[in-house]
Design an enzyme around this catalytic site. Structure first.
Site, short mmCIF file in Angstrom:
data_model
loop_
_atom_site.label_atom_id
_atom_site.label_comp_id
_atom_site.label_asym_id
_atom_site.label_seq_id
_atom_site.Cartn_x
_atom_site.Cartn_y
_atom_site.Cartn_z
CG ASP A 183 41.44 -85.79 -85.43
OD1 ASP A 183 40.98 -86.93 -85.18
OD2 ASP A 183 41.08 -84.77 -84.83
CG HIS B 22 31.84 -83.68 -83.51
ND1 HIS B 22 31.96 -82.89 -82.38
CD2 HIS B 22 32.87 -83.34 -84.32
CE1 HIS B 22 33.03 -82.10 -82.52
NE2 HIS B 22 33.59 -82.35 -83.68
CD GLU C 211 37.74 -81.95 -81.42
OE1 GLU C 211 38.47 -82.69 -82.11
OE2 GLU C 211 37.07 -81.00 -81.89
CD GLU D 91 39.43 -86.81 -82.13
OE1 GLU D 91 40.07 -87.51 -82.95
OE2 GLU D 91 39.26 -85.58 -82.24
CG ASP E 19 42.04 -83.04 -81.77
OD1 ASP E 19 43.09 -82.38 -81.68
OD2 ASP E 19 41.20 -82.87 -82.69
NE ARG F 60 36.22 -77.00 -79.57
CZ ARG F 60 36.39 -78.09 -80.29
NH1 ARG F 60 36.92 -78.01 -81.51
NH2 ARG F 60 36.06 -79.26 -79.81
CD GLN G 202 38.22 -75.84 -84.33
OE1 GLN G 202 38.16 -76.00 -83.11
NE2 GLN G 202 37.71 -76.72 -85.17
CE LYS H 251 40.40 -79.32 -84.12
NZ LYS H 251 39.83 -80.26 -83.13
CB THR I 205 47.34 -84.98 -79.90
OG1 THR I 205 47.12 -83.90 -80.81
CG2 THR I 205 46.27 -86.04 -80.09
CD GLU J 51 29.25 -82.47 -80.45
OE1 GLU J 51 30.44 -82.85 -80.35
OE2 GLU J 51 28.36 -83.22 -80.84
MN MN Z 1 39.54 -83.93 -83.49
#
Ligand code: MN
Length: 444
Positions: free
Chosen positions: A140, A147, A212, A214, A246, A250, A253, A266, A270, A387
């Site tokens: 990834d 971002h 996320e 993607e 993804d 948080r 993370q 993560k 997925t 975000e």
């Molecule tokens: Mn990602």
């Protein structure tokens, strides 16, 4: 770079009526590959057309294919995954696309009409879709500078964008074993977090579950270990594209990411959309790589080619929609939370792939590379909740009065993507969706 040819002709129509609906993701100009099964059956390789699936092996067995090139690629489709097709010669894959396009054209478009071919169609409603390839490795990236800047601001207000960002396509090795196809539910993960006001970490369900949005791309022919892929050849190594969620925890993370990057935040799940839109189908939608400002460094030579600068980008619009449990109960439509474009990314797919192999790392057919969160400069283009809501400070308001800072149990995340250009038929990617399930019950 794949050329525009007769398979992209906007005048083509199919005898599969649903493929002519302007709202379909799968008109005859698209023809993405996927792996499907029917109740009790083995997975098989198919091509999406309208609301139907063309069974490629059945076409072969019904003697519907003529050219040697198409035949070789169709033989590679006698499989439960797309890996052999991804590894096949590109001219052969292109030959198969051309023959399938001709088979599916209506009589006015010069095709045979329904005749023999109708027998090799399977309604999508009767099929289950699978992860399209046996993915050996998943990587990834982090290719959106917007971002990276927005997320960086939350972790490092004084130093949002690290000094390497404009020079090196940042990525991490993800995990292939937990990649699931659209529709699979995702259990809220447990993990270690350290609340800001606590002295010591705790273990439990993540409180800050996020998605996320993607775009993924599958490796076609690989490279030998020790032999980099030149940027000028990188497009030849990209089979096609899909959508990727993804899923990210948080709070886990934030506690674990230094010094080695994402790990358990993560790798619990997925989600990929099951249809792989080929690089050839996307030929009309290529755009220049994102322009570098006067104050930004030019890419190093191994990441620079005139072809990549001219058409290394892809005008793929990516939407994220939310459907909460209450919205489902109220029969509400999913609500769009953001819309971004892959064209805004700082690095192109070819640059990501060339960088990945630049040290001699061998890529293999069926490997999945993903772009990283697709975000643009506007607030409503931000491709994750972290975000989009500024880490929960500005929740997303849903039409029924609910609001979301992060994902709650029962929330369904739906991603949709499409490519549009005046003079061409819009093609879509199908959906990439998943519902959040409550964390597993623990016995202490
Ligand atoms: Mn990602």
């Amino acid at each position: 770079m794949a050329a525009i040819n007769e398979t992209h002709d906007p005048a083509l129509r199919s005898w599969v009526e649903s493929a002519n609906d302007p709202a379909t993701d799968f008109p005859i100009q698209n023809l993405p590959f996927g792996v499907f099964s029917r109740a009790g059956g083995e997975p098989r390789v198919g091509v999406a057309i309208g609301d139907q699936i063309l069974d490629v092996t059945a076409c072969l067995e019904a003697n519907l294919l003529e050219s040697d090139a198409a035949f070789a690629a169709a033989e590679a489709c006698r499989s439960t995954t797309l890996n052999a097709l991804m590894a096949a010669d590109r001219l052969s894959v292109s030959g198969l696309r051309l023959e399938l396009s001709r088979l599916l054209r209506d009589e006015e478009s010069g095709g045979p009409g329904a005749r023999a071919t109708a027998a090799v169609l399977v309604p999508m409603a009767e099929a289950r879709m699978h992860v399209p390839a046996d993915i050996g490795d998943y990587t990834d990236f982090y290719a959106s500078i917007d971002h990276a800047t927005n997320i960086g601001k939350m972790f490092r207000p004084d130093n949002p964008l690290l000094p390497n960002y404009r020079h090196v396509p940042i990525g991490y090795h993800g995990r292939a074993s937990s990649i699931v196809a659209s529709g699979a539910s995702v259990r809220r993960p447990l993990g270690q977090t350290k609340p800001a006001d606590a002295e010591t970490p705790v273990f439990g369900p993540t409180k800050l579950l996020d998605y996320e949005a993607e775009v993924g791309f599958f490796v076609a022919g690989g490279n030998r270990r020790g032999e980099p892929i030149p940027i000028a050849r990188a497009e030849d190594h990209i089979f096609g594209f899909c959508l990727v969620n993804d899923w990210s925890a948080r709070d886990i993370q934030a506690w674990e990411y230094q010094p080695l990057g994402p790990f358990l935040a993560k790798n619990f799940a997925t989600t990929v959309s099951p249809w792989v839109v080929t690089a050839e189908a996307l030929a009309p939608f290529r755009v220049p790589a994102r322009a570098r400002g006067a104050d930004e460094p030019a890419p190093l030579p191994y990441l620079f080619s005139p072809g990549n600068e001219e058409e290394g980008g892809l005008a793929l619009t990516l939407d994220v929609l939310l459907l909460t449990e209450r919205m489902r109960a109220e029969s509400a439509e999913p609500f769009r939370v953001s819309r971004g474009s892959l064209a805004d990314m700082y690095w192109t797919p070819a640059q990501m792939l060339a960088h990945h192999a630049s040290n001699g790392c061998n890529l293999r057919p069926g490997d999945l590379l993903a772009s990283g969160t697709v975000s643009g400069s506007s607030e409503d283009s931000r491709g994750c909740l972290m975000e989009r809501t500024s880490r929960g400070a500005n929740p997303v308001a849903l039409p029924n009065g609910e609001e979301r800072r992060f994902l709650q149990d029962g929330d369904e995340v739906v991603m949709r993507g499409c490519c549009r250009r005046i003079g061409f038929v819009t093609i879509g990617f199908g959906e990439c969706r998943g519902i959040v399930e409550p964390a597993v019950e623990r016995s202490h």
